[in-house]
Design a protein around this motif. Structure first.
Motif, PDB file in Angstrom:
ATOM      1  N   GLY A 104       1.402   3.431   5.683  1.00 42.18           N
ATOM      2  CA  GLY A 104       1.842   4.731   6.167  1.00 42.18           C
ATOM      3  C   GLY A 104       1.230   5.860   5.373  1.00 42.18           C
ATOM      4  N   MET A 105       1.184   7.028   5.973  1.00 44.34           N
ATOM      5  CA  MET A 105       0.668   8.227   5.318  1.00 44.34           C
ATOM      6  C   MET A 105       1.844   9.019   4.770  1.00 44.34           C
ATOM      7  SD  MET A 105      -1.912  10.227   4.534  1.00 44.34           S
ATOM      8  CE  MET A 105      -3.282   9.882   5.644  1.00 44.34           C
ATOM      9  N   ASP A 106       1.911   9.160   3.445  1.00 44.73           N
ATOM     10  CA  ASP A 106       2.936  10.008   2.845  1.00 44.73           C
ATOM     11  C   ASP A 106       2.404  10.599   1.554  1.00 44.73           C
ATOM     12  OD1 ASP A 106       3.118   7.982   0.935  1.00 44.73           O
ATOM     13  OD2 ASP A 106       4.970   7.161   1.726  1.00 44.73           O
ATOM     14  N   ALA A 107       3.284  10.970   0.637  1.00 48.47           N
ATOM     15  CA  ALA A 107       2.858  11.684  -0.570  1.00 48.47           C
ATOM     16  C   ALA A 107       1.886  10.885  -1.417  1.00 48.47           C
ATOM     17  CB  ALA A 107       4.082  12.067  -1.402  1.00 48.47           C
ATOM     18  N   ASP A 108       1.959   9.560  -1.336  1.00 47.63           N
ATOM     19  CA  ASP A 108       1.077   8.734  -2.156  1.00 47.63           C
ATOM     20  C   ASP A 108      -0.225   8.388  -1.457  1.00 47.63           C
ATOM     21  OD1 ASP A 108       2.801   8.718  -4.266  1.00 47.63           O
ATOM     22  OD2 ASP A 108       3.840   6.905  -3.647  1.00 47.63           O
ATOM     23  N   GLY A 109      -0.421   8.891  -0.230  1.00 48.65           N
ATOM     24  CA  GLY A 109      -1.685   8.642   0.448  1.00 48.65           C
ATOM     25  C   GLY A 109      -1.569   7.602   1.539  1.00 48.65           C
ATOM     26  N   PRO A 110      -2.662   7.330   2.220  1.00 53.76           N
ATOM     27  CA  PRO A 110      -2.633   6.448   3.388  1.00 53.76           C
ATOM     28  C   PRO A 110      -2.450   4.976   3.055  1.00 53.76           C
ATOM     29  CG  PRO A 110      -4.872   7.165   2.923  1.00 53.76           C
ATOM     30  CD  PRO A 110      -3.964   7.958   2.016  1.00 53.76           C
ATOM     31  N   SER A 111      -2.583   4.591   1.786  1.00 53.49           N
ATOM     32  CA  SER A 111      -2.466   3.175   1.447  1.00 53.49           C
ATOM     33  C   SER A 111      -1.048   2.781   1.057  1.00 53.49           C
ATOM     34  CB  SER A 111      -3.422   2.834   0.293  1.00 53.49           C
ATOM     35  OG  SER A 111      -3.076   3.566  -0.877  1.00 53.49           O
ATOM     36  N   THR A 112      -0.093   3.694   1.142  1.00 55.78           N
ATOM     37  CA  THR A 112       1.283   3.391   0.771  1.00 55.78           C
ATOM     38  C   THR A 112       1.851   2.311   1.688  1.00 55.78           C
ATOM     39  OG1 THR A 112       1.640   5.637   0.001  1.00 55.78           O
ATOM     40  CG2 THR A 112       3.595   4.338   0.486  1.00 55.78           C
ATOM     41  N   VAL A 113       2.494   1.304   1.102  1.00 55.52           N
ATOM     42  CA  VAL A 113       3.079   0.216   1.874  1.00 55.52           C
ATOM     43  C   VAL A 113       4.508   0.585   2.267  1.00 55.52           C
ATOM     44  CG1 VAL A 113       3.796  -2.198   1.850  1.00 55.52           C
ATOM     45  CG2 VAL A 113       1.659  -1.522   0.734  1.00 55.52           C
ATOM     46  N   GLN A 114       4.788   0.507   3.552  1.00 56.96           N
ATOM     47  CA  GLN A 114       6.138   0.697   4.050  1.00 56.96           C
ATOM     48  C   GLN A 114       6.726  -0.671   4.349  1.00 56.96           C
ATOM     49  OE1 GLN A 114       5.798   3.322   7.431  1.00 56.96           O
ATOM     50  NE2 GLN A 114       5.423   5.125   6.151  1.00 56.96           N
ATOM     51  N   ARG A 115       7.851  -0.977   3.731  1.00 55.86           N
ATOM     52  CA  ARG A 115       8.480  -2.292   3.880  1.00 55.86           C
ATOM     53  C   ARG A 115       9.715  -2.184   4.765  1.00 55.86           C
ATOM     54  NH1 ARG A 115       7.067  -1.780  -1.586  1.00 55.86           N
ATOM     55  NH2 ARG A 115       5.553  -3.330  -2.325  1.00 55.86           N
ATOM     56  N   SER A 116       9.785  -3.067   5.739  1.00 56.41           N
ATOM     57  CA  SER A 116      10.951  -3.134   6.619  1.00 56.41           C
ATOM     58  C   SER A 116      11.421  -4.574   6.689  1.00 56.41           C
ATOM     59  CB  SER A 116      10.606  -2.633   8.025  1.00 56.41           C
ATOM     60  OG  SER A 116      10.164  -1.290   7.992  1.00 56.41           O
TER      61      SER A 116
END
Length: 241
Positions: A104-116
């Protein structure tokens, strides 16, 4: 005379923006750190799996394909990998729990892992795809976009209590109405868990999910809820597998 004030305004605006993004980055990093899995939490997870006689696979490429269809997995996909896959039986039904990781794209950049985390219980009968969740402002817009990939449309039952509490999205309106006639709709509007747990019926699977890591203490709670939902499913809404 106006130049000093203009300079102060520009500096103040810059400091405000820098502070805002600094806070945003700190919150994102805090959430990411909090979302890590400690050795103790992993040991508790594996102990629960062993005590229940379930099986655990740390990395399972392609096993997410079956559960594609939205929230949080893509609507469609091939060779979707999942993490910490747990399979077994619970209350006489086959179950599967796992983590799905996306970028996902967030404050840490496009390589941030979103865990669900996803929980699924398999029924002996099949139900056409439908999603039941808390209402959100963009549901109708998102549903129209999902419809391009088979996601369905927003349906109102005409039951004020249900329609106010939930958003129903389905392909087959008649099947959705049959499924929510009587005991299931009554159960969902009366059980406090329903407002916190999104549901997706898809074929033989009933699925719920949330953002975050798979924790041992959550598994039986989530599976019990899914089994309770299936226990209230009217027979006329079911189709042979």
């Amino acid at each position: 005379m106006s130049e000093p004030w203009e300079t102060l305004i520009i500096v103040g605006l810059f400091l405000f923006i820098a502070g805002f993004f600094g806070l945003f980055i700190w919150v994102a990093r805090y959430v990411n750190k909090r979302d890590n899995q400690s050795p103790q939490q992993r040991e508790e997870l594996l102990q629960l799996v062993a005590s229940r006689g379930w099986s655990h696979t740390a990395w399972a490429p392609g096993q997410g394909d079956r559960y594609c269809g939205g929230g949080p997995l893509p609507m469609k996909g091939t060779n979707i990998p999942i993490v910490d896959q747990i399979v077994g039986e619970f209350r006489g039904r086959s179950i599967c729990c796992f983590e799905y990781h996306s970028r996902g794209m967030d404050a840490d950049g496009p390589s941030t892992v979103q865990r669900s985390t996803v929980f699924a219980v398999t029924s002996a009968t099949s139900v056409p795809r439908m999603v039941i969740k808390r209402p959100r402002a963009l549901d109708k817009v998102n549903a129209r976009a999902d419809a391009l990939f088979g996601g369905g449309k927003v349906i109102e039952l005409g039951d004020p209590e249900f329609d106010e509490a939930f958003r129903l999205i389905a392909n087959d309106e008649e099947a959705a109405r049959n499924a929510l006639t009587g005991p299931l709709a009554q159960f969902l509007t009366s059980d406090p868990r329903a407002k916190e747990e999104p549901l997706r019926f898809q074929g033989n699977d009933l699925i719920t999910w949330h953002r975050g890591r798979l924790r041992a203490e959550q598994i039986e709670q989530k599976l019990n809820y899914l089994c309770d939902v299936l226990d209230h499913q009217p027979a006329q809404a079911q189709h042979p597998a």
